[in-house]
Scaffold this motif. Sequence first.
Motif, PDB file in Angstrom:
ATOM      1  N   ILE A  86       0.840  -1.205   0.000  1.00 34.28           N
ATOM      2  CA  ILE A  86       0.000   0.000   0.000  1.00 34.28           C
ATOM      3  C   ILE A  86       0.872   1.251   0.000  1.00 34.28           C
ATOM      4  CG2 ILE A  86      -1.678   1.335   1.344  1.00 34.28           C
ATOM      5  CD1 ILE A  86      -2.818  -1.405   2.287  1.00 34.28           C
ATOM      6  N   PHE A  87       1.918   1.254   0.809  1.00 33.50           N
ATOM      7  CA  PHE A  87       2.843   2.397   0.855  1.00 33.50           C
ATOM      8  C   PHE A  87       3.470   2.624  -0.514  1.00 33.50           C
ATOM      9  CE2 PHE A  87       6.967   4.381   1.760  1.00 33.50           C
ATOM     10  CZ  PHE A  87       6.572   5.453   2.541  1.00 33.50           C
ATOM     11  N   LEU A  88       3.884   1.549  -1.177  1.00 38.85           N
ATOM     12  CA  LEU A  88       4.489   1.671  -2.502  1.00 38.85           C
ATOM     13  C   LEU A  88       3.480   2.143  -3.548  1.00 38.85           C
ATOM     14  CD1 LEU A  88       6.839  -1.447  -2.545  1.00 38.85           C
ATOM     15  CD2 LEU A  88       7.493   0.969  -2.310  1.00 38.85           C
ATOM     16  N   ILE A  89       2.233   1.713  -3.433  1.00 43.53           N
ATOM     17  CA  ILE A  89       1.203   2.178  -4.368  1.00 43.53           C
ATOM     18  C   ILE A  89       0.983   3.678  -4.212  1.00 43.53           C
ATOM     19  CG2 ILE A  89      -1.272   2.076  -4.900  1.00 43.53           C
ATOM     20  CD1 ILE A  89      -1.092  -0.969  -4.355  1.00 43.53           C
ATOM     21  N   VAL A  90       0.863   4.133  -2.973  1.00 46.20           N
ATOM     22  CA  VAL A  90       0.697   5.572  -2.737  1.00 46.20           C
ATOM     23  C   VAL A  90       1.928   6.317  -3.248  1.00 46.20           C
ATOM     24  CG1 VAL A  90       0.446   7.369  -0.974  1.00 46.20           C
ATOM     25  CG2 VAL A  90      -0.879   5.263  -0.797  1.00 46.20           C
ATOM     26  N   VAL A 100      -0.486  13.644   1.616  1.00 46.98           N
ATOM     27  CA  VAL A 100      -0.057  12.466   0.861  1.00 46.98           C
ATOM     28  C   VAL A 100       0.828  11.578   1.725  1.00 46.98           C
ATOM     29  CG1 VAL A 100       1.241  11.658  -1.154  1.00 46.98           C
ATOM     30  CG2 VAL A 100      -0.264  13.633  -1.354  1.00 46.98           C
ATOM     31  N   PHE A 101       1.768  12.177   2.418  1.00 52.06           N
ATOM     32  CA  PHE A 101       2.672  11.384   3.250  1.00 52.06           C
ATOM     33  C   PHE A 101       1.908  10.722   4.396  1.00 52.06           C
ATOM     34  CE2 PHE A 101       6.007  10.797   6.484  1.00 52.06           C
ATOM     35  CZ  PHE A 101       6.862  10.008   5.756  1.00 52.06           C
ATOM     36  N   ILE A 102       1.051  11.470   5.070  1.00 52.83           N
ATOM     37  CA  ILE A 102       0.255  10.895   6.157  1.00 52.83           C
ATOM     38  C   ILE A 102      -0.660   9.799   5.621  1.00 52.83           C
ATOM     39  CG2 ILE A 102      -1.603  11.396   7.797  1.00 52.83           C
ATOM     40  CD1 ILE A 102      -0.183  14.041   8.373  1.00 52.83           C
ATOM     41  N   PHE A 103      -1.253  10.026   4.464  1.00 52.36           N
ATOM     42  CA  PHE A 103      -2.098   9.012   3.839  1.00 52.36           C
ATOM     43  C   PHE A 103      -1.289   7.751   3.534  1.00 52.36           C
ATOM     44  CE2 PHE A 103      -4.230   7.142   0.097  1.00 52.36           C
ATOM     45  CZ  PHE A 103      -5.476   6.916   0.651  1.00 52.36           C
ATOM     46  N   GLY A 104      -0.062   7.919   3.066  1.00 49.48           N
ATOM     47  CA  GLY A 104       0.799   6.783   2.762  1.00 49.48           C
ATOM     48  C   GLY A 104       1.165   5.964   3.982  1.00 49.48           C
ATOM     49  N   ILE A 105       1.148   6.584   5.149  1.00 47.16           N
ATOM     50  CA  ILE A 105       1.445   5.877   6.396  1.00 47.16           C
ATOM     51  C   ILE A 105       0.148   5.403   7.068  1.00 47.16           C
ATOM     52  CG2 ILE A 105       2.435   6.156   8.703  1.00 47.16           C
ATOM     53  CD1 ILE A 105       4.734   6.770   7.085  1.00 47.16           C
ATOM     54  N   ALA A 106      -0.875   6.248   7.063  1.00 46.06           N
ATOM     55  CA  ALA A 106      -2.105   5.930   7.783  1.00 46.06           C
ATOM     56  C   ALA A 106      -2.959   4.882   7.068  1.00 46.06           C
ATOM     57  CB  ALA A 106      -2.927   7.201   8.002  1.00 46.06           C
ATOM     58  N   LEU A 107      -2.991   4.897   5.750  1.00 48.88           N
ATOM     59  CA  LEU A 107      -3.818   3.930   5.025  1.00 48.88           C
ATOM     60  C   LEU A 107      -3.410   2.488   5.310  1.00 48.88           C
ATOM     61  CD1 LEU A 107      -6.142   3.403   3.075  1.00 48.88           C
ATOM     62  CD2 LEU A 107      -4.497   3.601   1.194  1.00 48.88           C
ATOM     63  N   PRO A 108      -2.121   2.143   5.274  1.00 45.76           N
ATOM     64  CA  PRO A 108      -1.770   0.759   5.633  1.00 45.76           C
ATOM     65  C   PRO A 108      -2.143   0.407   7.067  1.00 45.76           C
ATOM     66  CG  PRO A 108       0.079   1.812   4.528  1.00 45.76           C
ATOM     67  CD  PRO A 108      -0.961   2.868   4.768  1.00 45.76           C
ATOM     68  N   ARG A 122       1.753   9.161  -6.130  1.00 44.83           N
ATOM     69  CA  ARG A 122       2.200  10.516  -5.779  1.00 44.83           C
ATOM     70  C   ARG A 122       3.667  10.489  -5.333  1.00 44.83           C
ATOM     71  NH1 ARG A 122      -2.420  14.044  -5.784  1.00 44.83           N
ATOM     72  NH2 ARG A 122      -0.765  15.580  -5.591  1.00 44.83           N
ATOM     73  N   PRO A 123       4.575  10.169  -6.236  1.00 41.91           N
ATOM     74  CA  PRO A 123       5.975   9.978  -5.824  1.00 41.91           C
ATOM     75  C   PRO A 123       6.639  11.248  -5.284  1.00 41.91           C
ATOM     76  CG  PRO A 123       5.805   9.975  -8.213  1.00 41.91           C
ATOM     77  CD  PRO A 123       4.404   9.984  -7.669  1.00 41.91           C
TER      78      PRO A 123
END
Length: 177
Positions: free
Chosen positions: A57-61, A125-133, A65-66
């Motif tokens: 999930i982190f890699l997908i985010v 985006v960064f918080i989403f990349g951590i919080a979503l997983p 949004r790289p």
Amino acid sequence: MAGNDVQFAPIRTFQDYLLGSARFGLPDYQNKEKWNYRIVNNLLYYQTNYMISALVIFLIVGYVRPYEMILGGILVGGTFAGTLYVASNSRAEIRDFKRKYPGVVIGMIITVSTMLMYALGSVLVFIFGIALPMFCILLHASLRMRNLKNKVNNKVESVGLKTTPMGILMKAMDQEF
């Protein structure tokens, strides 16, 4: 293998993790102890699957949004590293402050990082990349009903689980399993 070696739990099959044999149901929200027991046992049983899922999930985010993920990671890491550098190469007063008030130092790191990322537009985006997983893992652990195989494996592996990454984390948080 020595008793203090950290081991990874086996990867559970996709069939057991999400498909056919997996049973999902809402937890009993009135019985917090039983719900907590379900979450802890699922976190221990599926811990390797959860680590892989979080990474995917982190890699997908990061793929979607790289720029924001890289910038957010650099800002958080840079702020943390800068704070450690200042604290280690500073006067005794600052080192004493860090030792006496570690929560304040962490709060300052988070505040400065958030302000920098917000100013640059990458905080969400960064918080989403951590919080979503984390959200997906807690959702699965809450809804996944334990089966007989899960219960038996947790009992058989209970001694060894204390030396897995999740077992160490649960022990540090005083969670019984």
